[in-house]
Design a protein around this motif. Sequence first.
Motif, short mmCIF file in Angstrom:
data_model
loop_
_atom_site.label_atom_id
_atom_site.label_comp_id
_atom_site.label_asym_id
_atom_site.label_seq_id
_atom_site.Cartn_x
_atom_site.Cartn_y
_atom_site.Cartn_z
N ALA A 29 -10.67 -4.34 -0.15
CA ALA A 29 -9.63 -4.54 0.85
C ALA A 29 -9.14 -3.23 1.44
O ALA A 29 -8.84 -3.15 2.63
N ASN A 30 -9.06 -2.18 0.61
CA ASN A 30 -8.57 -0.91 1.15
C ASN A 30 -9.55 -0.29 2.14
O ASN A 30 -9.15 0.42 3.06
N ILE A 31 -10.84 -0.60 2.01
CA ILE A 31 -11.82 -0.10 2.97
C ILE A 31 -11.67 -0.81 4.31
O ILE A 31 -11.69 -0.18 5.37
N VAL A 32 -11.51 -2.14 4.28
CA VAL A 32 -11.33 -2.88 5.54
C VAL A 32 -10.05 -2.44 6.23
O VAL A 32 -10.02 -2.22 7.45
N LEU A 33 -8.97 -2.28 5.46
CA LEU A 33 -7.71 -1.81 6.04
C LEU A 33 -7.85 -0.42 6.63
O LEU A 33 -7.31 -0.13 7.71
N ALA A 34 -8.60 0.44 5.96
CA ALA A 34 -8.80 1.81 6.46
C ALA A 34 -9.60 1.82 7.75
O ALA A 34 -9.28 2.55 8.69
N ASP A 136 -3.03 2.61 -2.52
CA ASP A 136 -1.69 2.78 -3.09
C ASP A 136 -0.76 1.68 -2.61
O ASP A 136 0.04 1.14 -3.39
N TRP A 137 -0.86 1.33 -1.34
CA TRP A 137 -0.01 0.26 -0.78
C TRP A 137 -0.35 -1.09 -1.41
O TRP A 137 0.55 -1.84 -1.78
#
Length: 209
Positions: A29-34, A136-137
């Motif tokens: 998920a953090n990769i898609v958000l990034a 982190d979020w």
Amino acid sequence: MPFIADMPPLEQERVVCSISAAAKYEVPANIVLAVAEKEGGKPGQRVRNSNGTHDVGPMQFNTAYLGDLEKYGITTDDVAASGCYSFDLAAWRLRGHILHDSGDIWTRAANYHSRTPKYNAIYRADLMQKAVKWADWLDEHFSTVNVTAQGGATPGNGTAMQQVIQEAARIETESNNRQSERQVQGSYSPSQQTGYVPRTITFQSTGAE
């Protein structure tokens, strides 16, 4: 960083759609958000490139790439529209890069932008920084799992995606060990470190503010 309800409407859509697409296609998920933050597009947006192509919509799909998807009935209007469709398509594309491309997971993810090494490297460096922030979020607001942990109770654990991510993490760990050796020898730059690992999300809220 505020929680979803406190974000502006456009950013709310970006975050909700990114997390949903990440879960659907089993991409961290953090990769898609990034990627979504880095692309920074808006519904209806078309940005002309110097080579005559356009980057379209919230996830800035290049029209050259969209040409390959015409056989599926996917048009520029589809990815330019508001809503989660363009994020689903982006997560599907990221999944393909992570599963089938070479290099560590960040290089594979940066192929979303370009496979040309110099452009990939620039995108990759910024993508990693944004992915750290989003991890982190996510850790603050949701139950998350380090997808490279052996035996982690991860959605899709044991699938081809999980195996690719674990192998990418192994390669990255070896690379970081070599960088640590260079640091001792005085030839190491902290900006080269790439050891941060991606997250998946389990959607169990931890009592966000």
